[in-house]
Scaffold this motif. Sequence first.
Motif, PDB file in Angstrom:
ATOM      1  N   VAL A 162       0.829  -1.197   0.000  1.00 34.92           N
ATOM      2  CA  VAL A 162       0.000   0.000   0.000  1.00 34.92           C
ATOM      3  C   VAL A 162       0.868   1.253   0.000  1.00 34.92           C
ATOM      4  O   VAL A 162       0.537   2.251  -0.650  1.00 34.92           O
ATOM      5  N   THR A 163       1.993   1.227   0.724  1.00 30.19           N
ATOM      6  CA  THR A 163       2.881   2.387   0.720  1.00 30.19           C
ATOM      7  C   THR A 163       3.427   2.638  -0.674  1.00 30.19           C
ATOM      8  O   THR A 163       3.468   3.783  -1.144  1.00 30.19           O
ATOM      9  N   ARG A 164       3.840   1.570  -1.350  1.00 25.42           N
ATOM     10  CA  ARG A 164       4.328   1.743  -2.723  1.00 25.42           C
ATOM     11  C   ARG A 164       3.218   2.235  -3.629  1.00 25.42           C
ATOM     12  O   ARG A 164       3.412   3.130  -4.448  1.00 25.42           O
ATOM     13  N   ALA A 165       2.031   1.623  -3.506  1.00 24.59           N
ATOM     14  CA  ALA A 165       0.922   2.003  -4.381  1.00 24.59           C
ATOM     15  C   ALA A 165       0.503   3.446  -4.151  1.00 24.59           C
ATOM     16  O   ALA A 165       0.168   4.161  -5.101  1.00 24.59           O
ATOM     17  N   THR A 166       0.550   3.892  -2.890  1.00 25.25           N
ATOM     18  CA  THR A 166       0.107   5.251  -2.575  1.00 25.25           C
ATOM     19  C   THR A 166       1.142   6.287  -2.976  1.00 25.25           C
ATOM     20  O   THR A 166       0.810   7.303  -3.595  1.00 25.25           O
ATOM     21  N   ILE A 167       2.399   6.033  -2.630  1.00 33.29           N
ATOM     22  CA  ILE A 167       3.443   7.030  -2.874  1.00 33.29           C
ATOM     23  C   ILE A 167       4.030   6.887  -4.276  1.00 33.29           C
ATOM     24  O   ILE A 167       4.073   7.853  -5.042  1.00 33.29           O
ATOM     25  N   LYS A 168       4.462   5.682  -4.609  1.00 32.31           N
ATOM     26  CA  LYS A 168       5.073   5.495  -5.928  1.00 32.31           C
ATOM     27  C   LYS A 168       4.056   5.646  -7.041  1.00 32.31           C
ATOM     28  O   LYS A 168       4.364   6.174  -8.113  1.00 32.31           O
ATOM     29  N   GLY A 169       2.826   5.208  -6.791  1.00 25.69           N
ATOM     30  CA  GLY A 169       1.813   5.267  -7.830  1.00 25.69           C
ATOM     31  C   GLY A 169       0.955   6.494  -7.755  1.00 25.69           C
ATOM     32  O   GLY A 169       1.084   7.430  -8.555  1.00 25.69           O
ATOM     33  N   ASN A 170       0.076   6.561  -6.739  1.00 24.89           N
ATOM     34  CA  ASN A 170      -0.899   7.651  -6.666  1.00 24.89           C
ATOM     35  C   ASN A 170      -0.254   9.017  -6.574  1.00 24.89           C
ATOM     36  O   ASN A 170      -0.683   9.971  -7.235  1.00 24.89           O
ATOM     37  N   LEU A 171       0.784   9.144  -5.733  1.00 27.40           N
ATOM     38  CA  LEU A 171       1.400  10.453  -5.551  1.00 27.40           C
ATOM     39  C   LEU A 171       2.125  10.913  -6.810  1.00 27.40           C
ATOM     40  O   LEU A 171       2.029  12.084  -7.194  1.00 27.40           O
ATOM     41  N   VAL A 172       2.842  10.011  -7.459  1.00 30.00           N
ATOM     42  CA  VAL A 172       3.552  10.400  -8.680  1.00 30.00           C
ATOM     43  C   VAL A 172       2.563  10.785  -9.774  1.00 30.00           C
ATOM     44  O   VAL A 172       2.761  11.765 -10.504  1.00 30.00           O
ATOM     45  N   VAL A 173       1.470  10.026  -9.899  1.00 28.49           N
ATOM     46  CA  VAL A 173       0.442  10.366 -10.886  1.00 28.49           C
ATOM     47  C   VAL A 173      -0.166  11.726 -10.570  1.00 28.49           C
ATOM     48  O   VAL A 173      -0.346  12.573 -11.458  1.00 28.49           O
ATOM     49  N   ALA A 174      -0.469  11.967  -9.290  1.00 27.72           N
ATOM     50  CA  ALA A 174      -1.056  13.249  -8.901  1.00 27.72           C
ATOM     51  C   ALA A 174      -0.095  14.398  -9.153  1.00 27.72           C
ATOM     52  O   ALA A 174      -0.498  15.468  -9.646  1.00 27.72           O
ATOM     53  N   ILE A 175       1.185  14.210  -8.835  1.00 27.90           N
ATOM     54  CA  ILE A 175       2.175  15.258  -9.071  1.00 27.90           C
ATOM     55  C   ILE A 175       2.313  15.539 -10.561  1.00 27.90           C
ATOM     56  O   ILE A 175       2.419  16.701 -10.986  1.00 27.90           O
ATOM     57  N   THR A 176       2.292  14.483 -11.366  1.00 28.44           N
ATOM     58  CA  THR A 176       2.391  14.668 -12.816  1.00 28.44           C
ATOM     59  C   THR A 176       1.207  15.453 -13.342  1.00 28.44           C
ATOM     60  O   THR A 176       1.366  16.389 -14.150  1.00 28.44           O
TER      61      THR A 176
END
Length: 375
Positions: free
Chosen positions: A220-234
């Motif tokens: 979940v940490t990877r999915a939230t930070i590596k995935g969701n956060l990077v997508v949101a920042i992009t």
Amino acid sequence: MGTPYRRVAREAEEVAVQEKLERRSFILTLLLVSVAFLLLIKPFFTPIFWACATALIFYPVYRLLMKRFPNSPNSMALLTLLMCIVLLVIPVLVVTTSFINEAVTLYHKIQEGQIDVSKSFEQIRNAFPRVNSILEGIGVDIEEAKQRLLGGVMNAGSFVARNAIEVGQNTVNFFVMLGLMLYLTFFLIRDGEKLVNLIIHALPLGDEREHLLLAKFAEVTRATIKGNLVVAITQGALGGIIFWILGIPAPVLWGVLMTLLSLLPAVGAALIWLPASIYLYAIGEPIKATILLAYGLTVISLVDNLLRPILVGRDTKLPDYLVLFSTVGGLFMFGISGFAIGPLLAALFLAFWEIFMREFVHPEDMLMPPKPEDL
């Protein structure tokens, strides 16, 4: 003959009672000391959490470096930490500073009358008269809505300005927390595998369950930070860039808001760029409005579909409705860190109930322990 045996039995019973009392006393003392320690480190909860999350994200880099330089764990951990600072910490500090400056500047311009929100509202009303008729037909008081909008804008601006002043006053505290986070991150990167094994050995939950829960935490940490956060920042960065190109005021401010909204399912960055395009139509900028609308539909909105499968990969994806509620609840409970903590707690909640269902309700379907590389 029976008396010595009774005496031995009585002494053995007394010893057993004493051992039971000592064990219970020790467990009680252990709980009290643990609670006292948790209260002691409670002020440092945020840097500790982000140190764990950052170490988890960058640990594969450290492991890759250690394969090439196996005899330099301290140097490789320090190099990994420097990469974290360059790629993560410095950009966040720069963007946060720009966001606060633009938000305060925009608030002061509205307060001083340089930006007339009431006039902008009237321009939108005049540009879309049919919408006015529809709203009035369903009983919406447009004047009341206007006053609420103006009040909301001023309250939001006042909140940002007030907190910006507090951030400035607490600069020393912020950098102390940042230093503690980076300091702890170094040791978590270097000794992460040993600490995981120590936790598994210490917790009395059963090794299989502990492996499952730690794997869920990692997923979940990877999915939230590596995935969701990077997508949101992009998405936020792309939105901020197009706002800057089109000359819309405070592009960093709007970009950060689009980033935050992109973290929420069923909301997204469209809550910013779509009203902005409508506003551009209303003030007589149809070319800019069309460009922003087309850009939002084709570029910003498609980032999620293109990047998320690549970044998240096989990591667990919670249902969108659960992500929405846990993220919003996390933001209310833990502040800005709640966007990561909320989904994590939701995932652990599901993991515990999954263990309960399989082991106690359907014990024939025992959980298989996760592979070591999943941790």
